[in-house]
Design a protein around this motif. Structure first.
Motif, PDB file in Angstrom:
ATOM      1  N   LYS A 184       0.604  -1.097   0.096  1.00 26.71           N
ATOM      2  CA  LYS A 184       0.098   0.166   0.080  1.00 26.71           C
ATOM      3  C   LYS A 184       0.842   1.366  -0.037  1.00 26.71           C
ATOM      4  CE  LYS A 184      -3.955  -0.556   2.440  1.00 26.71           C
ATOM      5  NZ  LYS A 184      -4.760  -0.655   3.664  1.00 26.71           N
ATOM      6  N   ASP A 185       1.737   1.243   0.827  1.00 29.81           N
ATOM      7  CA  ASP A 185       2.983   2.480   0.765  1.00 29.81           C
ATOM      8  C   ASP A 185       3.652   2.600  -0.291  1.00 29.81           C
ATOM      9  OD1 ASP A 185       2.030   2.637   3.345  1.00 29.81           O
ATOM     10  OD2 ASP A 185       3.850   1.897   4.285  1.00 29.81           O
TER      11      ASP A 185
ATOM     12  N   ALA B  30       1.003   3.844  -3.002  1.00 26.34           N
ATOM     13  CA  ALA B  30       0.930   5.427  -2.702  1.00 26.34           C
ATOM     14  C   ALA B  30       1.932   5.961  -3.388  1.00 26.34           C
ATOM     15  CB  ALA B  30       0.574   5.515  -1.257  1.00 26.34           C
ATOM     16  N   LYS B  31       3.185   5.923  -3.172  1.00 29.90           N
ATOM     17  CA  LYS B  31       4.473   6.754  -3.317  1.00 29.90           C
ATOM     18  C   LYS B  31       4.667   6.533  -4.977  1.00 29.90           C
ATOM     19  CE  LYS B  31       9.408   6.671  -2.591  1.00 29.90           C
ATOM     20  NZ  LYS B  31      10.202   5.784  -1.911  1.00 29.90           N
TER      21      LYS B  31
ATOM     22  N   THR C 291       2.378   5.406  -7.438  1.00 28.72           N
ATOM     23  CA  THR C 291       0.881   5.397  -8.318  1.00 28.72           C
ATOM     24  C   THR C 291       1.291   4.561  -9.578  1.00 28.72           C
ATOM     25  OG1 THR C 291       1.561   7.398  -9.239  1.00 28.72           O
ATOM     26  CG2 THR C 291       0.031   7.671  -7.191  1.00 28.72           C
TER      27      THR C 291
ATOM     28  N   ASN D 209      -7.662  -0.214  -6.067  1.00 24.95           N
ATOM     29  CA  ASN D 209      -8.078   1.152  -5.114  1.00 24.95           C
ATOM     30  C   ASN D 209      -7.265   2.349  -5.710  1.00 24.95           C
ATOM     31  OD1 ASN D 209     -10.045  -0.055  -3.767  1.00 24.95           O
ATOM     32  ND2 ASN D 209      -9.031  -0.568  -1.773  1.00 24.95           N
ATOM     33  N   ALA D 210      -6.007   1.994  -6.291  1.00 29.64           N
ATOM     34  CA  ALA D 210      -5.135   2.868  -6.492  1.00 29.64           C
ATOM     35  C   ALA D 210      -5.157   2.919  -8.206  1.00 29.64           C
ATOM     36  CB  ALA D 210      -3.687   2.781  -6.063  1.00 29.64           C
TER      37      ALA D 210
END
Ligand SMILES: Cc1ncc(COP(=O)(O)O)c(C=O)c1O
Length: 399
Positions: free
Chosen positions: A133-134, A137-138, A140, A168-169
């Motif tokens: 997840k991290d 997020a970083k 994309t 989700n991303a």
């Protein structure tokens, strides 16, 4: 073998017991299927075999994906097919690297022109959902790639929660199931995987040469919306789909006899039943593990994430890697694998894949190792490892 231009010796391959990282033992049924008469790639008989093959692949992948077929090539061709179809030059790709095959996927994506970022874990460990997840997020990424069964370390990556994080991303998930398919549960639709590929020579117990693959509807849409052509003509699914789909339009000459072989291997798998086959791999793993640990081997992968079909074990100090593996091959006809990449010379990779996952192989290997240990004056009590494994088969012990 000495050959002259006028006389080449016929090949007679030795009947090995294949307990390395693949290929695995191929049954006589599959070899018989391989030797059936070759027909044309548009012969009605062959087209029916393709339909049957696709249907069995959907069932082993646990998917309804229409675009499910076998790439002409080994597992690496499956990897390339997944990557080159989803990736356009400049796309952001995140690859999870904790062994040789994650690194290979990053290399393939770089060659496809992607901007590749990696997250890494020490070899033998797996990624948590939070770590992914991290990283997502970083960076994309448009595409995230991960290996389910890292054959270089024996680590089993949980997949079921990853797709949600990727989706989700707004990304797509590629999963490498080269070593896992056919030996443990792989649930493409339930887990939400976008592209998954495998190979024939591991838990499917077929010779190497085809790469089962499946694209989700979302992955197909993404390929349809590309601004640029797929960089590989041979692996472009928009053309290959016209041959595997209703049009039956020629793209390249299919490897007919390999299709027969894979068909038969999948038919045998379905006859046994997926759950029974997974349970057989798990039981043989338990027996092998206790036997190897009795001999002083320790596992390279995190204890909570050990693959059943690929046992990567650290070598006890007294064991000479190359000498012992050659003795196994020469004296006992048993092939096991050495370490790859940073684990070269440090581990053995013992495969119990597909039809190699059976008590006679596990007990035969432990017996051979005990004898070789004693011959080489390595600390070992005759019969202990063998008997510990046998107790597992008799229901006396489980870990
Ligand atoms: C996890 C994994 N991915 C990809 C590959 C590449 O497959 P192949 O050697 O059939 O091209 C392998 C081969 O061992 C593998 O274990």
């Amino acid at each position: 073998m000495t050959n002259t231009i006028d006389s080449y010796a016929q090949l007679h391959s030795p009947p090995r017991i294949l307990m390395g990282p693949g290929p695995s033992d191929v049954t006589q049924n599959v070899l018989n299927a391989l030797s059936q008469p070759t027909v044309g790639h548009l012969d009605p008989f062959y087209l029916e075999a393709m339909d049957g093959l696709q249907s069995m692949l959907r069932s082993v992948f646990k998917t309804e994906n229409e675009l499910t077929f076998a790439v002409s090539g080994t597992g690496s061709a499956g990897m390339e097919t997944a990557v080159v179809n989803l990736v356009e030059p400049g796309d952001s790709v995140l690859v999870c690297v904790n062994g040789v095959f994650g690194s290979r996927m990053a290399d393939v994506a770089t060659r496809a022109g992607a901007v590749v970022n990696t997250i890494t874990k020490p070899w033998g460990q797996v990624f948590t959902t939070t770590e992914l997840k991290d990283a997502i997020a970083k960076h994309t990424p448009k595409v995230v790639g991960i290996v389910m069964a890292e054959t270089s370390t024996g680590a089993s990556q949980p997949i079921s929660e990853i797709a949600e994080v990727v989706h989700n991303a707004g990304g797509l998930l590629i999963v490498d199931a080269v070593t896992s398919l056919g030996g443990m549960n792989v649930a493409v639709d339930q887990w939400g995987i976008d592209v998954i590929y495998s190979g024939t020579q591991k838990c499917l117990s077929c010779p190497p040469g085809l790469a089962p693959i499946s694209f989700s509807p979302a992955a197909v849409v993404s390929v349809e919306q590309r601004a640029t052509k797929v960089s590989s003509w041979y692996l472009d699914i928009s053309m290959i789909a016209n041959y595997w789909g209703a049009n039956r339009a020629y793209h390249h000459t299919a490897p007919i006899n390999m299709t027969y072989a894979l068909y038969e291997a999948l038919r045998l798998l379905h006859e046994e039943g997926l759950d029974a086959c997974f349970a057989r791999h798990a039981l043989n793993h338990q027996a092998l593990k206790i036997g190897l640990e009795t001999l002083g081997f320790t596992y390279a992968a995190d204890p909570d994430h050990q693959l059943p079909m690929l046992n990567a074990v650290n070598l006890p100090d007294a064991v000479d890697d190359a000498q012992m593996r050659s003795a196994l091959l020469e004296q006992y006809n048993i092939e096991i694998g050495g370490g790859l990449g940073e684990l070269k010379g440090k581990v053995w990779r013992i495969g119990i894949m597909g039809h190699s996952a059976k008590p006679e192989n596990v007990l035969g290997l432990l017996d051979a190792l005990e004898k070789l240990f004693m011959e080489n004056r390595i600390n070992c009590e005759s019969g202990t490892a063998y008997n510990a494994a046998k107790a597992v088969y008799l229901g006396g012990c489980s870990d």
